[in-house]
Write a protein that holds these residues in place. Sequence first.
Motif: not given
Length: 344
Positions: A102-117
């Motif tokens: 396991p690891t620490t994975l943070a899903v980031i919403n990249m507003d105003p860009l579409k999609g995530s990082a």
Amino acid sequence: MTEVLSQDEIDQLLTAISSGDIDTEDVATHSESSNRKIKIYDFKRPDKFSKEQIRTVSIMHETFARLTTTSLSANLRSLVQVHVASVDQLTYEEFIRSIPNPTTLAVINMDPLKGSAILEIDPAITFSIIDRLFGGKGEGTKVTRDLTDIEQSVMEGIIVRILGNMREAWSQVIDLRPRLGQIETNPQFAQIVPPTEMVVLVTLETKVGDVEGMMNFCIPYLTIEPIISKLSAQYWYSSVRRGTTTENLNTLRDRLSAIEVDVVAEIGRLQLTMRDVLSLRVGDVIRLQNVRISDAMSLNVGNKTKFLCKPGLMGKKLAVQIIKQIKGPDADEFEELAAEVDEV
């Protein structure tokens, strides 16, 4: 590797050239073609980011690394060092396979860009931060396990702080508003794009106290595509030089609106010698030259004459009424406007 000819091969080559069996131009052409550099291109993973764009992303995240170093050092009250180790482009599948589980994975919403990082933090760094915030010395742990609910809540606060630094680092390119979506520990559960999609991976070497590890920021091409034209050195340096983004202008307006300036209604001016000024006493009358009671007064903002006004009362207080705006501070223009108002 250069091939060395034997003496017999050299003699045979010279004999063939002298007899005309081999043309010297063919030998030269063959030599040039053998020295030609061939670039291998893999159609399964095409390069979507130019070297200039990769360099711009690196510059942006060097700023992000400096800001994160400062904020984490203040928050953890410990020596923290963060700097950009590399910026590469690869497929999303290669990125997922390269990180531990396991690891620490943070899903980031990249507003105003579409999609995530995705922001991935090495387990050693994660547990060092948690240990430091819980009152320990910031020592890492060799045990690989998932985060508890309390530990996950603590890391959410740290990641939110880091995202604030990311917004500032990206401000020259876009007004990014990154938001933490969720935290995962299993990389297989963080499928934000297809496995074959190209991503740009920013690897940050991180050191918290004596514990070293990596932070990885993964940005899919689909997410960053709308601003890909802005990731050029020319746009970057011109925007830094301008420094006049809408956000900056609004901030300047807000700050200027709260500044206090002196506003003075001036009846007239007169030059006196120092002797006359020293001889003034209570009850003396100073007669202003070329000033009549019906003349308009000048209203000065700071040291600039901006308006013409008339004196009067508002309730029991002295007041002036603005009757005309002065476009320039010149005396001739002021006198002409005053004469026009007087005629009216």
